[in-house]
Scaffold this active site. Sequence first.
Site, PDB file in Angstrom:
ATOM      1  N   ALA A  56      45.307  72.235  16.451  1.00 48.34           N
ATOM      2  CA  ALA A  56      45.595  72.067  17.886  1.00 48.34           C
ATOM      3  C   ALA A  56      44.386  71.519  18.645  1.00 48.34           C
ATOM      4  O   ALA A  56      44.528  70.856  19.672  1.00 48.34           O
ATOM      5  CB  ALA A  56      46.032  73.405  18.481  1.00 48.34           C
ATOM      6  N   HIS A  88      37.551  82.234  18.340  1.00 48.33           N
ATOM      7  CA  HIS A  88      38.063  80.921  17.944  1.00 48.33           C
ATOM      8  C   HIS A  88      39.335  80.577  18.715  1.00 48.33           C
ATOM      9  O   HIS A  88      39.517  79.452  19.181  1.00 48.33           O
ATOM     10  CB  HIS A  88      38.339  80.941  16.441  1.00 48.33           C
ATOM     11  CG  HIS A  88      38.280  79.587  15.811  1.00 48.33           C
ATOM     12  ND1 HIS A  88      37.103  78.904  15.663  1.00 48.33           N
ATOM     13  CD2 HIS A  88      39.249  78.787  15.310  1.00 48.33           C
ATOM     14  CE1 HIS A  88      37.356  77.739  15.081  1.00 48.33           C
ATOM     15  NE2 HIS A  88      38.650  77.640  14.871  1.00 48.33           N
TER      16      HIS A  88
END
Length: 154
Positions: A56, A88
């Site tokens: 993404a 993350h």
Amino acid sequence: MLELEGKLNGAGQRHAVVVSRWNEFITDRLRDGALAALRKHDVSEQSITVVSVPGAYELGSVAKKLASSGAYDAITCLGAVIRGATDHYNYVCGQAARLIAQVYYDTGVPTVFGVITTDTIEQAIERAGTKAGNKGYEAAAAAVELASLGQQIQ
Ligand code: INI
């Protein structure tokens, strides 16, 4: 009074669908949903380009290149970010959301956020064609509507 609203009619529109391979078992379902929406709204098969990216995080940068090419009337970005134990998640979601919005803003080519962001895999499955609909379908339908709206504003 002039009232403008995009139509769910994609005839003559050219669409790109950018799909992240992370959590592929989810993003495959999102891609299938997006393609179903484009077909349902009369986008022709030869006017659809599907582009695969690693994650993404890369969606926005590739969408920018596609939007800048002038070859597409709308871009649907699809991904699935599932919260892990680290930061993350925030970086990946933040970058995807920020850049995808920026592509639309900078280029004027409708660039739609079809990224599922969830705490669990179960929640992601619910949004990829089970209990909570298919976010890929919804995103691509929004892309058709926004491309139509853009044509009207021109
Ligand atoms: N990418 C995703 O699309 N979803 C995730 O859940 C994810 N996690 O959890 O790390 C993820 N990471 C990869 C990232 O998008 C980039 O592809 C990678 O960092 C290389 O730039």
